[in-house]
Write an enzyme that holds these catalytic residues in place. Structure first.
Site, mmCIF file in Angstrom:
data_model
loop_
_atom_site.group_PDB
_atom_site.id
_atom_site.type_symbol
_atom_site.label_atom_id
_atom_site.label_comp_id
_atom_site.label_asym_id
_atom_site.label_seq_id
_atom_site.Cartn_x
_atom_site.Cartn_y
_atom_site.Cartn_z
ATOM 1 N N GLY A 8 0.829 -1.216 0.000
ATOM 2 C CA GLY A 8 0.000 0.000 0.000
ATOM 3 C C GLY A 8 0.856 1.255 0.000
ATOM 4 N N GLY A 11 -0.416 4.617 -1.284
ATOM 5 C CA GLY A 11 -1.591 5.172 -0.618
ATOM 6 C C GLY A 11 -1.261 6.361 0.266
ATOM 7 C CD GLN A 12 -4.492 9.943 4.217
ATOM 8 O OE1 GLN A 12 -5.222 8.998 4.544
ATOM 9 N NE2 GLN A 12 -4.645 11.158 4.704
ATOM 10 N NE ARG A 36 -6.627 -2.575 -10.695
ATOM 11 C CZ ARG A 36 -7.511 -3.065 -9.849
ATOM 12 N NH1 ARG A 36 -7.926 -2.346 -8.836
ATOM 13 N NH2 ARG A 36 -7.999 -4.284 -10.012
ATOM 14 C CG ASP A 53 -3.634 -8.793 -6.197
ATOM 15 O OD1 ASP A 53 -4.066 -8.449 -5.074
ATOM 16 O OD2 ASP A 53 -4.339 -9.374 -7.050
ATOM 17 C CE1 TYR A 143 -10.607 0.307 6.549
ATOM 18 C CE2 TYR A 143 -11.670 1.568 8.287
ATOM 19 C CZ TYR A 143 -10.534 1.236 7.582
ATOM 20 O OH TYR A 143 -9.341 1.830 7.891
ATOM 21 C CE LYS A 147 -8.272 -1.487 8.715
ATOM 22 N NZ LYS A 147 -6.914 -1.808 8.246
HETATM 23 N N1 SER Z 1 -9.852 6.919 7.588
HETATM 24 C C1 SER Z 1 -10.578 5.678 7.597
HETATM 25 C C2 SER Z 1 -11.845 5.799 6.863
HETATM 26 O O1 SER Z 1 -12.417 6.855 6.890
HETATM 27 C C3 SER Z 1 -10.849 5.234 9.004
HETATM 28 O O2 SER Z 1 -9.899 4.314 9.421
HETATM 29 O O3 SER Z 1 -12.290 4.849 6.304
#
Ligand code: SER
Length: 320
Positions: A8, A11-12, A36, A53, A143, A147
């Site tokens: 990742g 990513g951010q 990607r 991946d 999500y 987690k």
């Molecule tokens: N920043 C994440 C989200 O908004 C939270 O873990 O999905």
């Protein structure tokens, strides 16, 4: 010697954590892996980059072997808002990805794994103010479900196989380098970009929505501090609560207006409001503070000033 893989990495969090790790351990020792998204020049020029991946175990294993990896920061994930639109994809990427990483770490005898959990593990049954470390975990987003399941899986790998896996529950993360994608706390990043570029923003949560947040320097610090802590100090192998600050969308708007007085924010809540309403408003991170010395630096006003300075500079350079 540390030989680190960051999944990742485009990513951010990954894009900035990789650079911090490279500063510390040397560019060649930190392998950035993306899926990607095209990596930034900074990422490609500061050390090795590979496409993998995480749902395909072999593609991860190949890179682990090629670079003789002994530590993984496994960040690749689908966030909360996309996770509600595509729950099957969220389960596949978040669970199979973590399972593959933990299995590879076990089989190849890796030294350590970092995996971020989230405040999204909490649901409406948990206290929303100063949510404690051991509050009940009944999330209502896919999500959050991944987690919680992920935290339990990490704890299992520690207890059953002795794998040194460490984790923090991040709040919303604010940063100026790489925008987040598909999260509920993304508004707190988008608002800065739009304030600097257009002087107006349409916010997808209500003005009075309060969520816990953290600025990127504290976010990378949390991961590195926890990974460097002596293992005798770490009693929690699910995931530690951490936080930086809490504010409402309205308070953030007011703070931005101190620097951009003509800025206007409109509030048009969408499906993400429900997600935000199921999450904590503030987090009790005293266990992380006591056990491994967690101590964030940034609060709302210093973070806002820094974000606006950084984005204004990029805007002036035609780079936003
Ligand atoms: N920043 C994440 C989200 O908004 C939270 O873990 O999905």
């Amino acid at each position: 010697m540390e030989r680190i893989l960051v999944t990742g990495a485009t990513g951010q969090i990954g894009s900035e954590l990789t650079i911090e790790l490279r500063k510390k351990y040397g560019g060649e020792n930190v392998i950035a892996a993306g899926h990607r998204r095209k990596p930034s020049e900074k990422l490609v020029n500061s050390g090795p980059f590979e496409y993998i991946d995480v749902t395909d175990r072999e593609s991860v294993e190949k890179v682990v072997k090629k670079y003789d990896i002994n530590i993984i920061y496994h960040l690749a994930a689908v966030l909360s808002a996309i996770g509600e639109e595509k729950p099957q994809l969220a389960w596949k990427v978040n669970m199979n990805g973590l399972y593959n990483v933990l299995e590879i770490a076990r089989e190849h005898g890796l030294v350590r794994v970092f995996w971020p959990s989230s405040m999204a593990v909490f649901g409406q049954e948990a206290p929303r103010i100063n949510t404690p470390q051991d509050a009940v975990l009944i999330p209502r987003t896919m999500y959050g479900v991944t987690k919680v399941a992920g935290e339990l899986l990490c704890n299992y790998y520690f207890l059953r196989f002795g794998l040194d896996v460490r984790s923090v529950r991040y709040p919303g993360v604010i940063s100026s380098e790489t925008p987040p994608g598909g999260g509920t706390t993304d508004y707190a990043v988008e608002i800065f970009y739009d304030a600097v570029k257009n002087k107006r923003y349409t916010c997808f949560v209500r003005e009075d929505t309060v969520l816990p947040m953290m600025y990127m320097p504290d976010c990378t610090k949390a991961a590195i501090d926890l990974m460097e802590a002596d293992s005798s100090r770490i009693t929690c192998r699910t995931s530690y609560n951490v936080t930086g600050m809490s504010f409402s969308a309205g308070e953030l708007t007011s703070e931005i207006k101190r620097y951009i007085p003509e800025f206007e924010c409109e509030y048009k809540p969408d499906f993400r409001q429900k997600i935000a309403d199921s999450w904590p408003m503030s987090i009790d991170d005293s266990v992380a503070r006591e056990e491994w010395g967690w101590n964030p630096t940034y609060e709302l006003s210093v973070m806002t000033k820094d974000m606006i300075e950084k984005l204004t500079k990029r805007f002036a350079e035609g780079n936003l």
